[in-house]
Scaffold this active site. Structure first.
Site, PDB file in Angstrom:
ATOM      1  N   LYS A  71       0.825  -1.215   0.000  1.00 56.36           N
ATOM      2  CA  LYS A  71       0.000   0.000   0.000  1.00 56.36           C
ATOM      3  C   LYS A  71       0.859   1.265   0.000  1.00 56.36           C
ATOM      4  O   LYS A  71       0.591   2.200  -0.729  1.00 56.36           O
ATOM      5  CB  LYS A  71      -0.903   0.052   1.241  1.00 56.36           C
ATOM      6  CG  LYS A  71      -1.979  -0.991   1.292  1.00 56.36           C
ATOM      7  CD  LYS A  71      -2.979  -0.701   2.412  1.00 56.36           C
ATOM      8  CE  LYS A  71      -2.362  -0.667   3.802  1.00 56.36           C
ATOM      9  NZ  LYS A  71      -1.829  -1.955   4.249  1.00 56.36           N
ATOM     10  N   ARG A 104      -9.311   1.633   9.172  1.00 61.77           N
ATOM     11  CA  ARG A 104      -8.879   0.276   9.518  1.00 61.77           C
ATOM     12  C   ARG A 104     -10.029  -0.561  10.060  1.00 61.77           C
ATOM     13  O   ARG A 104      -9.856  -1.740  10.308  1.00 61.77           O
ATOM     14  CB  ARG A 104      -7.858   0.334  10.650  1.00 61.77           C
ATOM     15  CG  ARG A 104      -6.386   0.554  10.347  1.00 61.77           C
ATOM     16  CD  ARG A 104      -5.673  -0.538   9.647  1.00 61.77           C
ATOM     17  NE  ARG A 104      -4.362  -0.888  10.101  1.00 61.77           N
ATOM     18  CZ  ARG A 104      -3.220  -0.300   9.749  1.00 61.77           C
ATOM     19  NH1 ARG A 104      -3.213   0.756   8.986  1.00 61.77           N
ATOM     20  NH2 ARG A 104      -2.079  -0.777  10.161  1.00 61.77           N
ATOM     21  N   ARG A 132      11.640  -6.398   4.477  1.00 62.59           N
ATOM     22  CA  ARG A 132      11.392  -4.958   4.366  1.00 62.59           C
ATOM     23  C   ARG A 132      12.347  -4.188   5.267  1.00 62.59           C
ATOM     24  O   ARG A 132      12.608  -4.584   6.396  1.00 62.59           O
ATOM     25  CB  ARG A 132       9.947  -4.685   4.781  1.00 62.59           C
ATOM     26  CG  ARG A 132       9.578  -3.220   4.735  1.00 62.59           C
ATOM     27  CD  ARG A 132       8.108  -3.049   4.508  1.00 62.59           C
ATOM     28  NE  ARG A 132       7.368  -2.948   5.748  1.00 62.59           N
ATOM     29  CZ  ARG A 132       6.087  -2.591   5.807  1.00 62.59           C
ATOM     30  NH1 ARG A 132       5.407  -2.347   4.711  1.00 62.59           N
ATOM     31  NH2 ARG A 132       5.486  -2.535   6.964  1.00 62.59           N
ATOM     32  N   ARG A 142      11.645  -2.707  10.857  1.00 62.96           N
ATOM     33  CA  ARG A 142      10.747  -2.134  11.863  1.00 62.96           C
ATOM     34  C   ARG A 142      10.433  -3.191  12.909  1.00 62.96           C
ATOM     35  O   ARG A 142      10.242  -4.351  12.570  1.00 62.96           O
ATOM     36  CB  ARG A 142       9.439  -1.727  11.168  1.00 62.96           C
ATOM     37  CG  ARG A 142       9.288  -0.252  10.985  1.00 62.96           C
ATOM     38  CD  ARG A 142       8.156   0.073  10.042  1.00 62.96           C
ATOM     39  NE  ARG A 142       6.854  -0.464  10.446  1.00 62.96           N
ATOM     40  CZ  ARG A 142       5.760  -0.347   9.704  1.00 62.96           C
ATOM     41  NH1 ARG A 142       5.810   0.260   8.536  1.00 62.96           N
ATOM     42  NH2 ARG A 142       4.612  -0.859  10.106  1.00 62.96           N
ATOM     43  N   ARG A 167      -0.651  -8.432  13.463  1.00 63.41           N
ATOM     44  CA  ARG A 167      -1.175  -7.402  12.551  1.00 63.41           C
ATOM     45  C   ARG A 167      -2.091  -8.034  11.501  1.00 63.41           C
ATOM     46  O   ARG A 167      -3.116  -7.458  11.138  1.00 63.41           O
ATOM     47  CB  ARG A 167      -0.013  -6.650  11.889  1.00 63.41           C
ATOM     48  CG  ARG A 167       0.705  -5.724  12.873  1.00 63.41           C
ATOM     49  CD  ARG A 167       2.044  -5.245  12.345  1.00 63.41           C
ATOM     50  NE  ARG A 167       1.931  -4.408  11.175  1.00 63.41           N
ATOM     51  CZ  ARG A 167       2.923  -4.229  10.297  1.00 63.41           C
ATOM     52  NH1 ARG A 167       4.082  -4.847  10.476  1.00 63.41           N
ATOM     53  NH2 ARG A 167       2.754  -3.457   9.272  1.00 63.41           N
TER      54      ARG A 167
HETATM   55  P1  AMP Z   1       0.993   0.655   9.204  1.00 61.69           P
HETATM   56  O1  AMP Z   1       2.268   1.369   8.917  1.00 61.69           O
HETATM   57  O2  AMP Z   1      -0.178   1.200   8.427  1.00 61.69           O
HETATM   58  O3  AMP Z   1       1.116  -0.847   9.078  1.00 61.69           O
HETATM   59  O4  AMP Z   1       0.637   0.957  10.737  1.00 61.69           O
HETATM   60  C1  AMP Z   1       1.509   0.580  11.782  1.00 61.69           C
HETATM   61  C2  AMP Z   1       0.743   0.569  13.093  1.00 61.69           C
HETATM   62  O5  AMP Z   1       0.211   1.865  13.375  1.00 61.69           O
HETATM   63  C3  AMP Z   1      -0.455  -0.358  13.130  1.00 61.69           C
HETATM   64  O6  AMP Z   1      -0.093  -1.699  13.443  1.00 61.69           O
HETATM   65  C4  AMP Z   1      -1.291   0.280  14.224  1.00 61.69           C
HETATM   66  O7  AMP Z   1      -0.768   0.000  15.517  1.00 61.69           O
HETATM   67  C5  AMP Z   1      -1.082   1.760  13.974  1.00 61.69           C
HETATM   68  N1  AMP Z   1      -2.078   2.309  13.021  1.00 61.69           N
HETATM   69  C6  AMP Z   1      -1.841   2.784  11.772  1.00 61.69           C
HETATM   70  N2  AMP Z   1      -2.986   3.220  11.200  1.00 61.69           N
HETATM   71  C7  AMP Z   1      -3.967   2.997  12.113  1.00 61.69           C
HETATM   72  C8  AMP Z   1      -5.367   3.205  12.120  1.00 61.69           C
HETATM   73  N3  AMP Z   1      -6.018   3.716  11.057  1.00 61.69           N
HETATM   74  N4  AMP Z   1      -6.057   2.869  13.234  1.00 61.69           N
HETATM   75  C9  AMP Z   1      -5.439   2.354  14.312  1.00 61.69           C
HETATM   76  N5  AMP Z   1      -4.128   2.110  14.378  1.00 61.69           N
HETATM   77  C10 AMP Z   1      -3.386   2.430  13.288  1.00 61.69           C
END
Ligand code: AMP
Length: 225
Positions: free
Chosen positions: A20, A95, A134, A167, A178
């Site tokens: 994404k 989400r 990654r 990360r 996740r």
């Molecule tokens: P991502 O980089 O999008 O995979 O996000 C990393 C982490 O940030 C996720 O595992 C959540 O803990 C938090 N996070 C990101 N976007 C959201 C969202 N829209 N709602 C809740 N937590 C989020």
């Protein structure tokens, strides 16, 4: 589909590791609208040690979702900025169904509409493999894949020269959590947006360029010039 866009509010949906972020960057350039990633914004809050970042860190480390109201605040602030008036590519938001409702409210308040939702599908096994390879720049957040898109100099960001790291939440046990969260909370959005006629689906297991082309083809080209 023959739509062309002067403005575009697009959601990218897909599991962690579906590409994404990479696609959002490509599409943001193509449609000339900003890439808005709630994950990037939250990591930035954590890096800067803000109150919000301290609140979010523990949940992020465990692969759980940060509370809806916390994320809603940063999304509203970002969408209200001048450069977002012609639209945004949303990556990682919404989400869950509650956040989708909040987003409708935010867009309505700002006088905008959601044009499309693109679902990028990738099988689970491929995701765990991809996320292990990654690496993310700790300074600017740019993402690399050691197999598919390595940096030109090992360990350093091509863009800003910052150090690259795996990360913490890309380690396998957190990736599994996740994915579980994605399946339980985010996949209901697929039917939610399909029912509204907004959903397009692309195969995310192809090469990055092919995925980008598939999305553009499915949603319609930007207005030239
Ligand atoms: P991502 O980089 O999008 O995979 O996000 C990393 C982490 O940030 C996720 O595992 C959540 O803990 C938090 N996070 C990101 N976007 C959201 C969202 N829209 N709602 C809740 N937590 C989020």
């Amino acid at each position: 589909m023959t739509s062309i866009y002067r403005s575009l509010n697009l959601i990218l949906l897909g599991p962690p590791g579906s590409g994404k972020g990479t696609q959002a960057r490509v599409l943001a350039e193509r449609y000339d609208v900003p890439h808005v990633s709630t994950g990037d914004m939250l990591r930035d809050e954590v890096r800067r040690g803000t109150a919000l970042g301290r609140q979010a860190k523990e949940m992020m480390d465990r692969g759980e979702l940060v509370p809806d109201h916390v994320v809603a605040g940063i999304v509203l602030r970002r969408l209200d900025q001048e450069d977002a008036t012609r639209g945004v590519i949303l990556d990682g938001y919404p989400r869950n169904v509650e956040q989708a409702g909040v987003l409708d409210g935010i867009l309505a308040e700002l006088g905008r509409t959601l044009e499309r939702v693109a679902l990028i599908s990738v099988p689970d096994g491929e995701i765990v493999r991809r996320l292990g390879a990654r690496r993310s720049c700790t300074a600017c957040g740019r993402v690399y894949n050691l197999e598919l898109s390595p940096p030109s100099k090992p360990g350093a960001c091509d863009g800003c020269g910052g150090p690259l790291e795996l990360r913490d939440d890309d380690r396998e046990p957190v990736v599994r959590e996740r994915l579980r969260q994605y399946r339980e909370k985010t996949t209901p959005l697929v039917e939610f947006y399909r029912a509204r006629g907004l959903l397009v689906e692309v195969d995310g297991a192809q090469k990055m360029e092919a995925v980008a082309e598939a999305i553009v083809e499915a949603i319609g080209a930007p207005v030239a010039g």
